[in-house]
Design a protein around this motif. Structure first.
Motif, short mmCIF file in Angstrom:
data_model
loop_
_atom_site.label_atom_id
_atom_site.label_comp_id
_atom_site.label_asym_id
_atom_site.label_seq_id
_atom_site.Cartn_x
_atom_site.Cartn_y
_atom_site.Cartn_z
N GLY A 171 0.79 -1.22 0.00
CA GLY A 171 0.00 0.00 0.00
C GLY A 171 0.82 1.26 0.00
N THR A 172 2.07 1.22 0.46
CA THR A 172 3.04 2.32 0.52
C THR A 172 2.98 3.06 1.84
N ARG A 173 4.14 3.27 2.39
CA ARG A 173 4.35 4.06 3.60
C ARG A 173 5.10 5.32 3.22
N VAL A 174 4.74 6.44 3.84
CA VAL A 174 5.48 7.69 3.69
C VAL A 174 6.03 8.06 5.05
N GLY A 175 7.37 8.07 5.18
CA GLY A 175 7.99 8.39 6.45
C GLY A 175 7.94 9.88 6.74
N LEU A 176 7.40 10.22 7.90
CA LEU A 176 7.27 11.62 8.29
C LEU A 176 7.65 11.78 9.76
N ALA A 177 8.38 12.83 10.05
CA ALA A 177 8.72 13.13 11.43
C ALA A 177 7.49 13.67 12.14
N PRO A 178 7.45 13.59 13.49
CA PRO A 178 6.28 14.08 14.23
C PRO A 178 5.90 15.51 13.87
N ILE A 179 6.89 16.39 13.68
CA ILE A 179 6.58 17.78 13.37
C ILE A 179 5.89 17.91 12.02
N ASP A 180 6.25 17.01 11.06
CA ASP A 180 5.59 17.04 9.75
C ASP A 180 4.18 16.44 9.84
N LEU A 181 4.03 15.39 10.62
CA LEU A 181 2.71 14.79 10.80
C LEU A 181 1.73 15.81 11.38
N ALA A 182 2.21 16.57 12.33
CA ALA A 182 1.33 17.54 13.00
C ALA A 182 0.83 18.60 12.03
N GLY A 183 1.55 18.82 10.93
CA GLY A 183 1.15 19.86 9.99
C GLY A 183 0.27 19.37 8.86
N LEU A 184 -0.06 18.08 8.83
CA LEU A 184 -0.90 17.56 7.75
C LEU A 184 -2.37 17.86 7.98
N ASN A 185 -3.09 18.02 6.86
CA ASN A 185 -4.53 18.29 6.90
C ASN A 185 -5.30 17.04 6.51
N GLY A 186 -6.52 16.94 7.00
CA GLY A 186 -7.44 15.90 6.56
C GLY A 186 -7.17 14.52 7.10
#
Length: 969
Positions: A256-271
């Motif tokens: 399905g695919t994983r996208v690695g994101l740091a906590p600070i980037d995750l916090a900035g995602l919408n939706g």
């Protein structure tokens, strides 16, 4: 009586009338009786590996171990490397259980743990067909049905045989005077019902022209089944370290695919439909795309993928061999001889479905591009809405092309990655040999030519093409709302990588076409020599010989157009390379004293070789040996040599490519980096505000390696000293003891990715060559580590070997058939040192008896500090039975390492086999290996690779049975 390790029972150093003879089977005079009683302990003088001089086995100046044809036949092994690797003098190397790390399945031998390239393999005293650009001989190509004995010389032999013999030489002496017909059959499988094996050999030979000639031919067919990681509990899932113990783990490359994101980037995602701070019981390492492209949290380690089940624990093998040898006496002084060997070997290795970061052609490394993502109907609705809602993250320049980095996808839709190899090799030899009289002395001569060719065709399935990935991701929406590829090149099919089972069968077939590579290596050899006794001294004749050899290796690497274009990784350009050399050599033996009080014999030997390489120029090597027998049952021996090894074609010219290696990023917060290390991590590209929360996402490291045309020759100093004792007061006992020391300067080596990283973070200098070899993605994750071949400073090895053999007749009350005898043999090797100093002034690495760090891991095999082998054999009339013990002592974790497995206990294996001669024509064989079903120590992925165990050192198959019969006419 049939002994596994054949040894004569009396000693004495007496030069024969013809002291120097051609290399082993060039003469056709190599012979050892396989059946001796204590009254018949007379050993012919023969040519022993490590010299062209005629001598008895135990009289050889260098340590030599001899394995009989009975031992090869009764071992229950269908590939001879398994039998050789039981010997304590050999370290584990590439075996049939090495999956991806085993490449094209070339089975090798590694004396003293210094690498297979430093162990020379001979057949009848000559180099055999090389299987690849390293010049290695595939031991599965040896015609074992014709093996008369195997001689293993564990001292340096470069002066006698040339380059590659720094650690020693292994010589397979074949039967060249066979008469009659012999048919062998073999069947075997494990107690789990897998690895089913069958092997058939047919050998026919006979004399002609009133005994002036002999021709023998042998044909063999072998078929061996596979074993998967899933078939053994200890390897069915890779075990990771967490919370002070081993736990089920897996890869961050997931369906399905994983996208690695740091906590600070995750916090900035919408939706997002979840709270990144509470969505996972442990670490939230980014997002993943589930069914219908729904965006979900990537919980680490809960969402990791088990990549183990489809890997091979035993590679399947199908092999056909045909060998013929002949010789004819033209007259009393001249003999013509020839040898022809053919082999076709088909084997394969396999891994879980394609894994890794999505890579668009032409994009920076690690970047996956989706043009027109906002209108792309191939994407699932949930995925498209997520990308549109987070355009600031994935399309910051607003050009309508999404760029996603740090992806990890497991493409189950394309099936497992499979690599099939079909290797065909030829070995042709023709020569003349003879003798003549000059000045009332006899001289022998030999001149020969060889042509050898090995062609390996590789067929690869299940890999993703980056070009086709890019084509399929770039779609145009028609007026009817359907999607088609913007460029219909190659029959493009629109693809969607974001979601479980998002690839249609048509898309999967388009993305992963089979592709291949062909390698061809050709070798031409011309050689000859003349030798004889040149004058007499009171202690015996002085023997001298001179010779020459010309050798040329040509290598042709032919990737298909897709591989050349870099569709499946780094571009692989075709390679045409060659090396040629001309050599002149001599060998001499001088008897100093003999038949005196306190001196039964005293002699000295010399050998030298001058070589002119097209790559490294002129090099020379020499050796000297001293033998002293105070009485006829004690022989003291020592050797000293200066040896060289020129770099091979692979080391010089191999294409730069990227592969996988186990390893850890010191910047990972779980490894508690120091302040200085954190500063270095920031210098290498990790954001300063993320260094305290930085996690290594991938389970290992990518390493870029390849050839280095600036390599120079290795230079080695080897020394051995030992004794052979056959006491007359205990008839039938032989004891040999030998100390060895080998020091290699300018050793050619490829540092592991972990060694490069450790060196960088030890010096904390980002401008150093090792730090400049560490390449990171923009998000700080390691992209790859550059670790090309180099001439490292020094490799040093030393140790001590002990061998004892004893044969005794048993009383008639213990005989099942008329008479009976008992034979015992014990071999042990203790390694004192095996240290590599990667650079001058740097600390050395000695991994003997250790695991962890750079001492073990994926395709890095553990070297125990000792190995033992013992045999107890009972013979009575037609019955022969043998109990064998193989011992590997315990190992421990590298000091200072923080892994959860501190040590592993020693392992003991017991094997039992029977051979019964029904009559003169029929004999039956049966056996059991690892009869106690001993399992290998479980170390986990970080310490031992994806099988959790060292697949080369330990028995990974478990208990197995075999049986067969032999018909002789």
């Amino acid at each position: 009586m049939s002994d596994k390790y054949l040894k004569p029972r009396r000693l004495g150093w007496h030069a024969p009338q013809t002291a120097l003879l051609p290399v082993m089977a060039m003469l056709g005079l190599v012979h050892s009786p396989l059946t001796l009683s204590q009254e018949e302990q007379v050993m012919e003088e023969v040519v022993i590996t490590g010299s062209r001089m005629v001598r008895r086995d135990l009289d050889a100046p260098s340590p030599v171990v001899t394995i009989s044809s009975d031992a090869v036949r009764n071992s229950g092994n269908v590939t001879i490397e398994e039998t050789l690797n039981e010997l304590p003098q050999l370290a584990s190397d590439n075996t049939s259980s090495v999956n991806s790390g085993g490449g094209s399945g070339i089975l090798t031998a590694d004396l003293r743990g210094l690498g297979a390239v430093r162990t020379l393999v001979l057949v009848n005293g000559r180099r055999f067909a090389p299987a690849d650009s390293r010049g290695l001989t595939d031991l599965s190509s040896i015609p074992d049905a014709l093996v008369q004995r195997v001689e293993i010389m564990t001292g340096g032999a470069s002066a006698v045989y040339g380059s590659d013999a720094i650690s020693g030489a292994i010589n397979f002496v074949l039967k060249d005077d066979f008469e009659g017909l012999e048919f062998n059959s073999y069947f075997g499988e494990t107690s789990a019902g897998d690895a089913k094996t069958q092997k058939y050999d047919l050998t026919i030979g006979g004399n002609f022209a009133d005994g002036r000639g002999n021709v023998v031919g042998s044909v063999s067919w072998t078929d061996r089944g596979d074993i998967f990681f899933a078939d053994r509990d200890y390897s069915s899932i890779s075990l990771f370290e967490s919370g002070g113990t081993l736990v089920p783990g897996g890869s961050s490359n997931i369906p399905g695919t994983r996208v690695g994101l740091a906590p600070i980037d995750l916090a900035g995602l919408n939706g997002l439909g979840f709270d990144p701070t509470t969505a996972c019981p442990g670490t939230t390492g980014g997002v993943r795309f589930g069914d219908q492209g729904v965006v979900l949290p990537f919980c680490d380690p809960e969402d990791r993928f088990n990549f183990a089940p489809l890997n091979y624990l035993m590679r399947p093998l199908e092999r056909v061999q045909f060998t013929t040898m002949g010789h004819f006496d033209i007259n009393d002084s001249v003999t013509v001889y020839s040898e022809l060997a053919f082999m076709d070997n088909r084997n394969e290795w396999q891994q879980a479905p394609n894994a890794g970061g999505l890579q668009s052609a032409g994009a920076p490394r690690g970047v996956y591009r989706i043009p027109a993502y906002a209108q792309n109907p191939v994407l699932f609705d949930a995925t498209r809405q997520f990308l549109v809602a987070n355009a600031a993250t994935f399309d910051p320049d607003g050009d309508g092309v999404a760029e996603i980095v740090s992806t990890g996808r497991r493409s189950e839709e394309t099936g497992p990655r499979n690599y099939k190899y079909d290797r065909t090799s030829y070995n042709a030899t023709v020569g003349l040999k003879g003798d003549f009289e000059f000045a009332d002395r006899n001289f022998t001569w030999d001149i020969f030519g060889q042509y050898q060719r090995s062609k390996t065709d590789e067929d690869i399935a299940g890999q993703l093409s980056s070009l086709r990935l890019s084509l399929g991701s770039d779609v145009t929406v028609g007026e009817d709302g359907t999607a088609s590829c913007t460029n219909a090149f190659l029959g493009c099919v629109p693809v969607n990588f974001l979601g479980i089972n998002s690839l249609t069968p048509e898309a999967a077939a388009f993305l992963s076409p089979n592709h291949g590579v062909t390698e061809v290596l050709e070798r031409t050899v011309y050689g000859g020599f003349i030798s004889g006794d040149i004058f007499d001294l009171p202690a015996g004749p002085v023997s001298f010989g001179v010779g020459f050899e010309y050798r040329e290796d040509k290598f042709d690497f032919r990737p298909d157009t897709a591989a050349q274009g870099g569709e499946f990784g780094e571009p692989q350009p075709p390679i045409e390379a060659s090396i040629d050399l001309t050599e002149f050599f001599f060998e001499a033996r001088v008897p100093l004293l003999a038949d005196m009080k306190g001196v039964d014999s005293l002699g000295i030997e010399f050998a030298g070789r001058i070589s002119d390489y097209s790559t490294v120029g002129n090099v020379s090597t020499w050796s000297t040996a001293l033998q002293y027998a105070p009485v006829d049952w004690v022989n003291l021996r020592t050797t000293y040599s200066q040896a060289v090894r020129a770099p091979n074609i692979n080391e010089l010219f191999a294409t730069q490519s990227i592969g996988f290696s186990a390893g850890d990023d010191p910047c990972d917060k779980d490894l508690s980096p120091s302040a200085g290390q954190k500063s270095l991590c920031v210098q290498q590209g990790i954001a300063a505000d993320r260094i305290d929360t930085f996690d290594q996402i991938n389970v290992g490291l990518s390493v870029q390696s390849g050839g280095n045309p600036d390599l120079i020759e290795e230079e080695a100093t080897t020394f051995t000293i030992g004794a052979v004792v056959s006491p007359p007061f205990l008839e039938g006992l032989n004891v040999t003891m030998d100390y060895y020391s080998i020091e290699i300067d300018n050793a050619v080596s490829q540092l592991s990715a972990q060694q490069v990283i450790n060196g960088c973070f030890r010096d904390l200098d980002n401008s150093s060559p090792q730090c400049q070899s560490v390449n990171r993605f923009p998000n700080g994750q390691i992209d790859f580590v550059n670790a090309t071949s180099l001439n490292v400073a020094t490799v040093t090895a030393s140790g001590f070997d002990l061998q004892a053999d004893y044969v005794m007749d048993l009383p008639s009350s213990m005989a099942l058939f008329n008479s009976a005898s008992l034979s015992l043999s014990f071999l042990a090797s203790w390694a004192f040192e095996n240290e590599t100093v990667p650079e001058p002034g740097q600390p050395g690495l000695d991994c003997l008896g250790l695991f962890g760090g750079a001492c073990s891991g994926f395709n890095v095999f553990i070297q125990p500090d000792a190995k033992y082998l013992a045999n107890l054999a009972y013979t009575s009339g037609p019955l022969y039975t043998r109990l064998q013990w193989r011992g590997i002592p315990g190992i421990k974790l590298v000091p200072g390492a923080g892994n959860v497995v501190p040590s592993a206990d020693g392992v003991n294996y017991f094997d039992l086999n029977f051979d019964y001669s029904v009559n003169d024509r029929l004999s039956l064989t049966a056996g059991f290996d690892n009869i106690t079903d001993e399992e290998p120590p479980i170390l986990g992925f970080s310490l031992a690779g994806d099988a959790n165990v060292d697949i080369s050192l330990y028995d990974v198959l478990g208990r197995r049975f075999y049986g067969g019969f032999r018909l002789s006419f």
